[in-house]
Design an enzyme around this catalytic site. Structure first.
Site, PDB file in Angstrom:
ATOM      1  N   VAL A 130       0.839  -1.200   0.000  1.00  0.00           N
ATOM      2  CA  VAL A 130       0.000   0.000   0.000  1.00  0.00           C
ATOM      3  C   VAL A 130       0.876   1.252   0.000  1.00  0.00           C
ATOM      4  O   VAL A 130       0.556   2.250  -0.651  1.00  0.00           O
ATOM      5  CB  VAL A 130      -0.962   0.007   1.212  1.00  0.00           C
ATOM      6  CG1 VAL A 130      -1.742   1.314   1.287  1.00  0.00           C
ATOM      7  CG2 VAL A 130      -1.918  -1.180   1.142  1.00  0.00           C
ATOM      8  N   CYS A 131       2.001   1.195   0.698  1.00  0.00           N
ATOM      9  CA  CYS A 131       2.870   2.367   0.868  1.00  0.00           C
ATOM     10  C   CYS A 131       3.258   3.040  -0.452  1.00  0.00           C
ATOM     11  O   CYS A 131       3.134   4.263  -0.572  1.00  0.00           O
ATOM     12  CB  CYS A 131       4.115   2.000   1.669  1.00  0.00           C
ATOM     13  SG  CYS A 131       3.738   1.298   3.286  1.00  0.00           S
ATOM     14  N   PRO A 132       3.708   2.294  -1.465  1.00  0.00           N
ATOM     15  CA  PRO A 132       4.097   2.994  -2.697  1.00  0.00           C
ATOM     16  C   PRO A 132       2.918   3.659  -3.399  1.00  0.00           C
ATOM     17  O   PRO A 132       3.100   4.685  -4.063  1.00  0.00           O
ATOM     18  CB  PRO A 132       4.727   1.902  -3.561  1.00  0.00           C
ATOM     19  CG  PRO A 132       4.261   0.612  -3.000  1.00  0.00           C
ATOM     20  CD  PRO A 132       4.002   0.858  -1.534  1.00  0.00           C
TER      21      PRO A 132
END
Length: 187
Positions: free
Chosen positions: A46-48
């Site tokens: 999810v972070c990118p």
């Protein structure tokens, strides 16, 4: 415990920004609006998507006088490797702060003790170094840069217009409210 209205705690962090390793301190943040955008870890899922969304809106944040600081408990070396390896992360022009000592994650109360990872937290700090907005979500829930921009516009508006408040779904240019005894029970 809420951090709203509290002052940014002193810190020094190493960061990757614009192809260089730089030092960022709390003194560097003062005098401008700032977003601290915590995420669990580099090279994840999810972070990118979130970081790319913020990167895609970087010019809008900059026009509003807002500096972005993404933060994870990874090192600044890891941030560089991720920036070089990922097309999404390669778009980032803001400082990617390393927090391997967990000092920043603890300062913002987002450290998952025992795991060494930060929760997904967003903090907006005003030019005086006071936290005006905060949001912490579970690991699987990604954030939205457009909603963050809307909230920052509201925070900037109420700072510039004391005595005014922004109602739900407020957008720049829309009507605000001036709280008073006359409004109680009438909205």
């Amino acid at each position: 415990m809420s951090l709203i209205g509290t002052e940014l705690k002193p810190f020094t962090a190493q960061a990757y920004k614009d192809g260089k390793f730089v030092t960022v301190t709390d003194a560097d943040v003062r005098g401008r609006w700032a977003v601290f955008f915590f995420y669990p870890a580099d090279f994840t899922f999810v972070c990118p998507t979130e970081l790319e969304d913020v990167a895609d809106n970087h010019d809008t944040f900059a026009r509003m006088g807002v500096d972005i600081y993404s933060v994870s408990t990874d090192t600044h070396f890891s941030h560089k490797a991720w920036h070089d390896a990922s097309p999404a992360i390669g778009k980032i022009r803001f400082a990617m702060l390393g927090d391997p000592t967990h000092a920043l994650a603890r300062n913002f109360n987002v450290l998952r003790e025992g795991q060494g990872l930060a929760d997904r937290g967003t903090f907006v700090v005003d030019p005086d170094g006071v936290i005006q907005l905060m949001e912490v979500t579970s690991e699987g829930v990604g954030r939205n840069a457009m909603e963050l921009l809307r909230k920052i516009k509201a925070a900037q508006y109420i700072r510039a217009n004391p005595g005014q408040v922004c109602p739900a779904k407020w957008e720049e240019g829309a009507e605000t409210l001036a709280p008073s005894l006359d409004l109680v029970g009438k909205i």
